[in-house]
Design a protein around this motif. Structure first.
Motif, short mmCIF file in Angstrom:
data_model
loop_
_atom_site.label_atom_id
_atom_site.label_comp_id
_atom_site.label_asym_id
_atom_site.label_seq_id
_atom_site.Cartn_x
_atom_site.Cartn_y
_atom_site.Cartn_z
N ALA A 55 -3.16 -11.09 -6.84
CA ALA A 55 -4.03 -9.97 -7.00
C ALA A 55 -3.19 -8.71 -7.07
CB ALA A 55 -5.04 -9.79 -5.78
N PRO A 56 -3.66 -7.74 -7.87
CA PRO A 56 -3.04 -6.53 -8.08
C PRO A 56 -3.16 -5.90 -6.74
CG PRO A 56 -5.31 -6.49 -9.28
CD PRO A 56 -5.02 -7.76 -8.84
N MET A 57 -2.00 -4.91 -6.50
CA MET A 57 -1.86 -4.37 -5.42
C MET A 57 -3.19 -3.63 -4.75
SD MET A 57 0.97 -4.83 -4.39
CE MET A 57 1.21 -3.80 -2.73
N GLU A 58 -4.10 -2.94 -5.85
CA GLU A 58 -5.54 -2.16 -5.29
C GLU A 58 -6.44 -3.19 -4.86
OE1 GLU A 58 -5.31 -2.28 -9.87
OE2 GLU A 58 -3.98 -2.12 -8.15
N ARG A 59 -6.36 -4.54 -5.27
CA ARG A 59 -7.21 -5.41 -4.81
C ARG A 59 -6.89 -6.57 -3.73
NH1 ARG A 59 -11.24 -5.49 -8.80
NH2 ARG A 59 -12.64 -6.85 -7.34
N LEU A 60 -5.66 -6.47 -3.40
CA LEU A 60 -5.22 -7.29 -2.33
C LEU A 60 -6.29 -7.08 -1.11
CD1 LEU A 60 -1.38 -6.47 -1.86
CD2 LEU A 60 -2.48 -8.53 -2.97
N GLY A 61 -6.61 -8.33 -0.73
CA GLY A 61 -7.72 -8.65 0.18
C GLY A 61 -9.15 -8.54 -0.08
#
Length: 211
Positions: A55-61
């Motif tokens: 996932a892209p960093m802003e969508r991790l989790g």
């Protein structure tokens, strides 16, 4: 984003965000079990058996995140064959060029080997055996990786040569060709058709364009 989510720097910095467990062999002693943990944390999204998307960093989790089908197709092909041996083509390149307005559930990618369709959780990936060194290509950026796709001229010839590839019908293929015809350089298209021995495809592109 979950504050507890962590990912090794070497994985986070990978140019291609499509991963196979063996790609993390130098990071984890037991990559498969670690990948299961990262799936639970929504750091990875399972694409298909043996393939995962970071996932892209802003969508991790964020468990709702899903990658784009074209990005998945290019990322999987690069993972298996290398960046410079593969390229998005046919209807997938046509959509990238703005010639196919609707999203469809199949992506087409040129690769060194013919192989069965890969079923993924975002759509089907069709592999077409092509030597990409003989294709007219341009750079493409996706949300998982950067690489190559066919130019409008090459895309038009490919769609004309195999209009049903990817599951579209004849009418939609004609619509794509008309849209691409407004973008192409005819001198380049004619040269490609000569070099690739595709006179019938060129004739079809010209017919769609009314040229």
């Amino acid at each position: 984003m979950n504050d507890r989510v962590t990912i090794p720097t070497t994985l986070a910095r990978r140019e291609n965000k499509v991963l196979r467990p063996r790609d993390a062999g130098d990071v984890y002693a037991h990559p498969r079990s670690e990948f299961e943990r990262l799936l639970e944390q929504a750091v990875l999204s399972r694409i298909s058996t043996g393939y995962y998307a970071l996932a892209p960093m802003e969508r991790l989790g964020d468990p709702r995140w899903r990658p784009d089908l074209a990005a998945v197709a290019l990322g999987v092909a690069q993972a298996d064959y290398g960046r410079d041996a593969v390229a998005l083509m046919s209807i997938t390149a046509a959509r990238r060029h703005g010639a196919l307005p609707r999203a469809i559930g199949t992506a087409v990618v040129a690769a060194p080997k013919q192989r069965p369709v890969l079923r993924t959780n975002v759509g089907d990936v069709v592999f077409v055996k092509r030597d990409v060194r003989r294709l007219d290509l341009e750079r493409v950026e996706t949300d998982l990786t950067a690489g190559w796709m066919t130019t409008p001229e090459q895309t038009a010839l490919d769609v004309a040569a195999r209009p049903g590839l990817g599951g579209i019908d004849e009418a939609e293929a004609e619509s794509i060709l008309r849209a691409l015809a407004r973008k192409i350089d005819w001198t380049v298209t004619e040269k490609l058709a000569r070099d690739q021995h595709r006179p019938a495809a060129l004739a079809r592109v010209k017919g769609a364009a009314g040229a």
